[in-house]
Scaffold this active site. Structure first.
Site, PDB file in Angstrom:
ATOM      1  N   LYS A   1       0.253  -1.276   0.131  1.00 42.55           N
ATOM      2  CA  LYS A   1      -0.262  -0.110  -0.011  1.00 42.55           C
ATOM      3  C   LYS A   1       0.593   1.161  -0.146  1.00 42.55           C
ATOM      4  O   LYS A   1       0.137   2.173  -0.647  1.00 42.55           O
ATOM      5  CB  LYS A   1      -1.038   0.447   1.190  1.00 42.55           C
TER       6      LYS A   1
ATOM      7  N   SER B   1      -8.325   1.582   9.476  1.00 40.60           N
ATOM      8  CA  SER B   1      -7.130   1.432  10.725  1.00 40.60           C
ATOM      9  C   SER B   1      -6.237   0.008  10.877  1.00 40.60           C
ATOM     10  O   SER B   1      -5.611  -0.552  11.186  1.00 40.60           O
ATOM     11  CB  SER B   1      -8.503   0.399  11.446  1.00 40.60           C
TER      12      SER B   1
ATOM     13  N   ASN C   1      -3.021  -1.142   7.277  1.00 39.45           N
ATOM     14  CA  ASN C   1      -2.070  -0.953   6.763  1.00 39.45           C
ATOM     15  C   ASN C   1      -1.932   0.633   5.367  1.00 39.45           C
ATOM     16  O   ASN C   1      -1.028   1.403   5.209  1.00 39.45           O
ATOM     17  CB  ASN C   1      -1.351  -1.904   5.524  1.00 39.45           C
TER      18      ASN C   1
ATOM     19  N   TYR D   1       5.054   6.982  12.553  1.00 40.02           N
ATOM     20  CA  TYR D   1       4.737   7.936  11.421  1.00 40.02           C
ATOM     21  C   TYR D   1       4.443   9.588  10.803  1.00 40.02           C
ATOM     22  O   TYR D   1       4.450   9.770  10.540  1.00 40.02           O
ATOM     23  CB  TYR D   1       4.130   7.475  10.410  1.00 40.02           C
TER      24      TYR D   1
END
Length: 143
Positions: A66, A87, A89, A125
């Site tokens: 993804k 919720s 990848n 991230y």
């Protein structure tokens, strides 16, 4: 309201080459495998000789393919931020893509999302996580 219908005419060799150029600096080049036993099974089932190629996308950043679509979409956007509902990848891919490309990510996640996923999106991230009730209506109202 669902997504627009897929227009296969947009997937041209030129478009693929352009997407690859956008992605190349940000993703891993993952291995491709073959398996004789799977080739035999596919050939038997289809009645025609088949050769299967297996892409090792579990070796990709975030552990899934993804990231490729996320990076491509973020590169094509002139927006300073991206909002998504996920919720899994896709949430991680958008969060990492925005981090790599210097944009803000806002990710709407159900409050019952696995803590490891929330942590990856927010802490690893750097996305802003907005938790909501685990319904589609709640997700849409938050984004």
């Amino acid at each position: 309201m669902g997504p627009p219908p897929f227009d296969a005419s947009l997937v041209t060799p030129k478009a693929v080459v352009e997407a690859y150029a956008r992605l190349r600096p940000y993703v891993h080049r993952t291995r491709v495998f073959t398996c004789d036993q799977l080739d035999i099974r596919a050939s038997t089932v289809s009645g025609h000789s088949r050769k299967l190629f297996l892409k090792a996308e579990h070796e990709q950043k975030i552990g899934a393919f993804k990231i490729r679509g996320a990076i491509n979409a973020i590169c094509l956007s002139s927006a300073d931020y991206v909002v998504t509902q996920s919720s899994g990848n896709h949430a991680q891919a958008i969060a990492l893509g925005c981090k790599l490309l210097g944009k803000k990510a806002i990710v709407v996640m159900p409050e019952d999302s696995p803590s490891v996923k929330v942590s990856a999106v927010r802490d690893t991230y750097g996305a802003e996580v907005r938790l909501c009730k685990p319904t589609q209506e709640a997700r849409e109202a938050m984004s």
